[in-house]
Enzyme design. Structure first.
Site, PDB file in Angstrom:
ATOM      1  N   GLU A 273      58.962  18.522 -20.668  1.00 41.62           N
ATOM      2  CA  GLU A 273      59.731  18.131 -19.475  1.00 41.62           C
ATOM      3  C   GLU A 273      58.983  17.061 -18.679  1.00 41.62           C
ATOM      4  O   GLU A 273      58.633  17.268 -17.512  1.00 41.62           O
ATOM      5  CB  GLU A 273      59.978  19.361 -18.587  1.00 41.62           C
ATOM      6  CG  GLU A 273      60.735  20.488 -19.280  1.00 41.62           C
ATOM      7  CD  GLU A 273      60.804  21.760 -18.426  1.00 41.62           C
ATOM      8  OE1 GLU A 273      60.186  21.816 -17.341  1.00 41.62           O
ATOM      9  OE2 GLU A 273      61.470  22.715 -18.863  1.00 41.62           O
ATOM     10  N   PRO A 274      58.705  15.917 -19.277  1.00 42.87           N
ATOM     11  CA  PRO A 274      57.925  14.900 -18.563  1.00 42.87           C
ATOM     12  C   PRO A 274      58.743  14.203 -17.480  1.00 42.87           C
ATOM     13  O   PRO A 274      59.932  13.926 -17.665  1.00 42.87           O
ATOM     14  CB  PRO A 274      57.581  13.899 -19.677  1.00 42.87           C
ATOM     15  CG  PRO A 274      58.756  13.999 -20.611  1.00 42.87           C
ATOM     16  CD  PRO A 274      59.158  15.452 -20.596  1.00 42.87           C
ATOM     17  N   GLY A 275      58.105  13.927 -16.372  1.00 39.96           N
ATOM     18  CA  GLY A 275      58.766  13.158 -15.311  1.00 39.96           C
ATOM     19  C   GLY A 275      57.883  11.990 -14.919  1.00 39.96           C
ATOM     20  O   GLY A 275      58.029  10.863 -15.391  1.00 39.96           O
ATOM     21  N   ARG A 276      56.885  12.321 -14.092  1.00 40.15           N
ATOM     22  CA  ARG A 276      56.000  11.300 -13.520  1.00 40.15           C
ATOM     23  C   ARG A 276      55.403  10.355 -14.558  1.00 40.15           C
ATOM     24  O   ARG A 276      55.339   9.139 -14.355  1.00 40.15           O
ATOM     25  CB  ARG A 276      54.871  12.021 -12.784  1.00 40.15           C
ATOM     26  CG  ARG A 276      54.014  11.141 -11.929  1.00 40.15           C
ATOM     27  CD  ARG A 276      52.802  11.905 -11.390  1.00 40.15           C
ATOM     28  NE  ARG A 276      53.130  13.155 -10.765  1.00 40.15           N
ATOM     29  CZ  ARG A 276      53.404  13.314  -9.456  1.00 40.15           C
ATOM     30  NH1 ARG A 276      53.356  12.279  -8.654  1.00 40.15           N
ATOM     31  NH2 ARG A 276      53.709  14.504  -8.967  1.00 40.15           N
ATOM     32  N   TYR A 316      51.760  14.391   0.846  1.00 40.12           N
ATOM     33  CA  TYR A 316      50.592  14.833   0.077  1.00 40.12           C
ATOM     34  C   TYR A 316      49.332  14.031   0.388  1.00 40.12           C
ATOM     35  O   TYR A 316      48.319  14.217  -0.287  1.00 40.12           O
ATOM     36  CB  TYR A 316      50.824  14.639  -1.433  1.00 40.12           C
ATOM     37  CG  TYR A 316      52.099  15.157  -2.015  1.00 40.12           C
ATOM     38  CD1 TYR A 316      52.447  16.506  -1.889  1.00 40.12           C
ATOM     39  CD2 TYR A 316      52.941  14.325  -2.741  1.00 40.12           C
ATOM     40  CE1 TYR A 316      53.611  16.976  -2.467  1.00 40.12           C
ATOM     41  CE2 TYR A 316      54.098  14.796  -3.325  1.00 40.12           C
ATOM     42  CZ  TYR A 316      54.438  16.129  -3.181  1.00 40.12           C
ATOM     43  OH  TYR A 316      55.563  16.598  -3.755  1.00 40.12           O
ATOM     44  N   CYS A 342      59.614   7.330  13.928  1.00 41.46           N
ATOM     45  CA  CYS A 342      58.912   7.850  15.112  1.00 41.46           C
ATOM     46  C   CYS A 342      58.078   9.073  14.759  1.00 41.46           C
ATOM     47  O   CYS A 342      58.388  10.194  15.185  1.00 41.46           O
ATOM     48  CB  CYS A 342      59.912   8.165  16.210  1.00 41.46           C
ATOM     49  SG  CYS A 342      60.758   6.672  16.719  1.00 41.46           S
ATOM     50  N   GLU A 343      57.084   8.888  13.944  1.00 36.69           N
ATOM     51  CA  GLU A 343      56.156   9.956  13.546  1.00 36.69           C
ATOM     52  C   GLU A 343      54.810   9.282  13.277  1.00 36.69           C
ATOM     53  O   GLU A 343      54.769   8.251  12.588  1.00 36.69           O
ATOM     54  CB  GLU A 343      56.565  10.598  12.208  1.00 36.69           C
ATOM     55  CG  GLU A 343      57.914  11.245  12.167  1.00 36.69           C
ATOM     56  CD  GLU A 343      57.885  12.720  12.509  1.00 36.69           C
ATOM     57  OE1 GLU A 343      56.787  13.301  12.592  1.00 36.69           O
ATOM     58  OE2 GLU A 343      58.970  13.276  12.705  1.00 36.69           O
TER      59      GLU A 343
HETATM   60  C1  LIG Z   1      59.967  22.874 -14.077  1.00 38.43           C
HETATM   61  C2  LIG Z   1      59.448  21.485 -14.019  1.00 38.43           C
HETATM   62  N1  LIG Z   1      59.437  20.748 -15.130  1.00 38.43           N
HETATM   63  C3  LIG Z   1      58.994  19.477 -15.130  1.00 38.43           C
HETATM   64  C4  LIG Z   1      58.514  18.887 -13.984  1.00 38.43           C
HETATM   65  C5  LIG Z   1      58.045  17.474 -14.051  1.00 38.43           C
HETATM   66  O1  LIG Z   1      56.724  17.333 -13.727  1.00 38.43           O
HETATM   67  P1  LIG Z   1      56.020  15.922 -13.869  1.00 38.43           P
HETATM   68  O2  LIG Z   1      56.817  14.935 -13.103  1.00 38.43           O
HETATM   69  O3  LIG Z   1      54.667  16.121 -13.303  1.00 38.43           O
HETATM   70  O4  LIG Z   1      55.979  15.598 -15.325  1.00 38.43           O
HETATM   71  C6  LIG Z   1      58.479  19.625 -12.793  1.00 38.43           C
HETATM   72  C7  LIG Z   1      57.935  19.019 -11.579  1.00 38.43           C
HETATM   73  O5  LIG Z   1      57.314  19.586 -10.757  1.00 38.43           O
HETATM   74  C8  LIG Z   1      58.972  20.963 -12.814  1.00 38.43           C
HETATM   75  O6  LIG Z   1      58.975  21.693 -11.694  1.00 38.43           O
END
Ligand SMILES: Cc1ncc(COP(=O)(O)O)c(C=O)c1O
Length: 421
Positions: A273-276, A316, A342-343
């Site tokens: 499940e890659p995102g970042r 963060y 305004c923060e």
């Molecule tokens: C269940 C799950 N899968 C995948 C991701 C994606 O993580 P990343 O963007 O670090 O790859 C997240 C992000 O927090 C998540 O909560």
């Protein structure tokens, strides 16, 4: 490697000068490179090619339809955490058979939405959620394919807010308790056990926590199999980090090598499940300097993007490099790059060296592709910014800038308040 590079002191995205884009679409805007997105997806996915696997892009990190479609066209799926993300993924053309649904608080409506779409699997995070899913599946006369998200109690060595696999975190089922939940699930007629899943955190810069949790999962799967429970899918979640500054995260090929070595002998389809790691360095935020001002202790560069557009620095304390769109040769200075919100917490960069800037200059906030636009809000009644995708020397507005009318869409003044103005 990304496609944001200088040519003759001008910052380009692929073959498109940013200054031209800014003149045509206005600022601020998120900008993604098609070539970088493609390259990063393939760099992540290809090392797993010898295994049955599915790379389900984490929609929460960047959810624009065009970007989801791009990954679907490359064979990817989607990891979703809400009915809204399911809606997006399906609209984008991601096949339901490539969608996995994570998250601790799925509603019955969201479960029904997933069951009707016939998604690949629900990653269930508690026993009560299991009962709710069974109930919803009975109501629809279908069977839910299920994987349980186990919490392996592994320290991902990342920011506390994005650690998810520690015993004290809200996510998953403690691995010691999970066996009993599988045993119960087996008794439920509308639940089909398919897998084991886990996600220990985000922005991991070492392979070892992944391997530590994989070892625990393997051991757990062995115990399930001894009980006669067949596990056909192993979902390892996402979490691989990127370089924002000086981090040295493992290359995706190194991550894949380590995982494959550890997986040997396990007969499962691997879900990732890659995102970042895919979108983080494939997107930037482009902003224009309004004013500069010298305070008694520090200098401020006031720009037209704020914490509502990019929350990560405020949320963060995250670092994003700031680069000039045109290198004026004025060099760097320590200053805070702040927005109009305004923060006091409204900053994009604090106490770092940034380009010496003058009003009207354009700045690029780097590495903003992940958890950038998706975390943006309308705080201070600011319309959300445009998203633009560049491919070669052409660009496409993949989300138009919101208007002020968008801000009040859905709001109403009740009749009893309408008499006096
Ligand atoms: C269940 C799950 N899968 C995948 C991701 C994606 O993580 P990343 O963007 O670090 O790859 C997240 C992000 O927090 C998540 O909560």
């Amino acid at each position: 490697m990304n496609h944001f590079t200088y040519k003759n002191k001008e910052l380009y995205c692929e073959d498109m000068p940013l200054a031209q884009l800014a003149a045509e679409v206005g600022t601020p805007f998120y900008l993604y490179s098609n070539a970088t997105l493609t390259r990063h997806f393939q760099a992540f996915d290809a090392p797993f090619q010898n295994l049955p696997h599915l790379s389900c892009f984490a929609v929460k990190s960047c959810s624009n339809l065009a970007i989801l479609r791009l990954f679907a066209n490359l064979g990817g799926g989607a990891d979703i955490v809400s009915g809204g993300e399911l809606f997006r993924a399906l609209r984008a053309g991601v096949p339901a058979a490539r969608i996995v649904y994570s998250g601790v608080g799925k509603t019955r409506e969201e479960m029904a939405q997933g069951l009707k779409a016939d998604i690949l699997q629900f990653n269930v995070e508690s026993e009560q959620e299991l009962d709710a899913l069974q109930e919803v599946a009975v109501g629809l006369g279908v069977t839910a394919r299920v994987s349980f998200r186990v919490n392996p109690d592994v320290d991902p060595k990342t920011h506390a807010y994005i650690s998810t696999g520690l015993a004290k975190n809200k996510f998953g089922i403690p691995i010691e308790q999970a066996g009993a939940v599988y045993a119960r699930a087996r008794q439920l007629p509308n639940i089909r056990i398919q897998g084991v899943s886990c996600h220990i955190g985000s922005q991991l810069t070492q392979v070892s926590p992944f391997i530590e949790s994989l070892r625990k999962l393997k051991d757990f799967i062995g115990r399930l199999q001894a009980e006669g429970i067949v596990i056909s899918h192993l979902d390892l979640g996402g979490g691989l980090g990127i370089q924002y500054r000086e981090e040295e995260p493992p290359h995706p090929a190194e991550y894949a090598r380590a995982i494959q070595a550890e997986l040997a002998g396990l007969d499962c389809t691997l879900i990732l499940e890659p995102g970042r790691v895919i979108v983080g360095n494939a997107g930037i935020l482009v902003t224009r300097v309004h004013y500069t001002k010298q305070g008694p202790t520090k200098k401020f560069v006031i720009v037209d993007a704020g914490m509502n557009d990019l929350a990560r620095p405020s949320l963060y304390g995250a670092y994003h490099a700031i680069r000039p769109v045109r290198d004026t040769g004025l060099g760097l200075e320590v200053a805070d790059v702040v927005g109009p919100i305004c923060e006091t917490g409204d900053f994009l960069s604090r106490d770092h060296e940034v380009p010496v800037s003058r009003p009207g200059d354009l700045l690029a906030v780097m590495s903003a592709g992940a958890y950038g636009f998706t975390m943006s809000s309308n705080y201070n009644s600011r319309p959300r910014v445009a998203e633009v995708l560049v491919a070669g020397d052409s660009y496409h507005v993949i989300r138009r800038r919101e208007t002020q009318d968008d801000l009040i869409r859905g709001e109403e003044i009740p009749a009893f308040l309408q008499e006096k103005a």
